[in-house]
Design an enzyme around this catalytic site. Structure first.
Site: not given
Length: 271
Positions: A50, A61
């Site tokens: 990724e 995140d």
């Protein structure tokens, strides 16, 4: 299915433990450092990667990946630069499947929209998208473009997702279903205990033939061992990104650190 993604998933089903799918933030430490790390993790045995397109407001995140995105943006990385990085990786012989991890904003603002993003990704040799803030019911344009261009789509299931939601996400995923190992953001450790593994097995039943990947908190060979038999892929992000950031020296020093980290995960053995 996209041929490189299919090969990655088939590789992940061999040997008992899941295939390793690392996450890297494009441009963290410079383009050359990311490019060297891509080749290194492929050599170490990663089956796909990724590649995170840096964004200023990455909602899913945690602090490690937020900081990586900030460093990358401060260094001048752009959405177009991220695609150029994928193209250079292919031109240099890179064969690993590459999924572009991006929030929706950069796809519209930086790459011209969902269809344009898919067309540009296909042109440079990318293999699909992971877009955490794009739910399946709003993803029709991206799904249609990806189907035409033979790119994979990835949607999410969490421990709080209903069975109907998990089925819908699996049906929409032409690459794999991304199973979030716990509630929260990236960067925190996940204990892959009996409760988590039971949930993954329930997801497997709901997902039918759609392959599965597990992320959020995968950091050690022990995590890979625990996940054996419960998923096709294991995604390791924050731990690797932090390891690379702490590694000083040249791009090749970073590449060696990436190789060692991923090789250890790939060397995990099922119980």
């Amino acid at each position: 299915m996209n041929p490189r993604l299919q090969a990655a998933l088939e590789a992940g089903r061999k040997g008992g433990c899941p295939g390793i799918a690392p996450y890297l933030t494009a441009g963290d430490g410079g383009l050359g450092r990311t490019l060297a790390a891509l080749h290194a993790i492929e050599k170490a045995g990663a089956v796909c990667v990724e590649l995170g397109l840096p964004f200023s407001d990455p909602l899913a995140d945690g602090p490690v990946l937020q900081a990586a995105a900030e460093r990358s943006l401060e260094g001048g990385m752009t959405p177009t630069g991220t695609l150029d990085l994928i193209q250079r990786y292919r031109q240099e012989g890179g064969q690993m499947a590459v999924l572009l991890f991006s929030y929706t904003n950069p796809l519209f603002v930086g790459l011209g929209g969902l269809r344009a993003s898919a067309e540009r990704l296909a042109t440079v040799g990318g293999d699909g998208f992971v877009v955490p803030d794009l739910p399946p019911e709003l993803a029709g344009e991206l799904q249609d473009a990806c189907e035409e261009l033979d790119l994979g789509t990835v949607f999410f299931a969490t421990p709080r997702s209903s069975p109907a939601r998990i089925r819908a996400a699996a049906e929409a995923s032409s690459g794999f279903l991304y199973c979030v190992g716990r509630v929260g953001v990236t960067g925190q450790r996940t204990h892959f205990d009996a409760e988590v593994l039971r949930w993954l097995d329930q997801v497997r039943d709901l997902a039918g033939s759609t392959p599965m990947a597990v992320g959020f908190g995968v950091a050690t060979p022990g995590d890979i061992t625990a996940l054996a038999g419960h998923t096709d892929l294991a995604i390791s992000g924050s731990a690797l990104v932090q390891h690379l950031h702490r590694t000083k020296g040249t791009d090749q020093d970073g590449a060696q650190a990436a190789f060692d980290f991923v090789a250890a995960l790939c060397g995990a053995q099922p119980d």
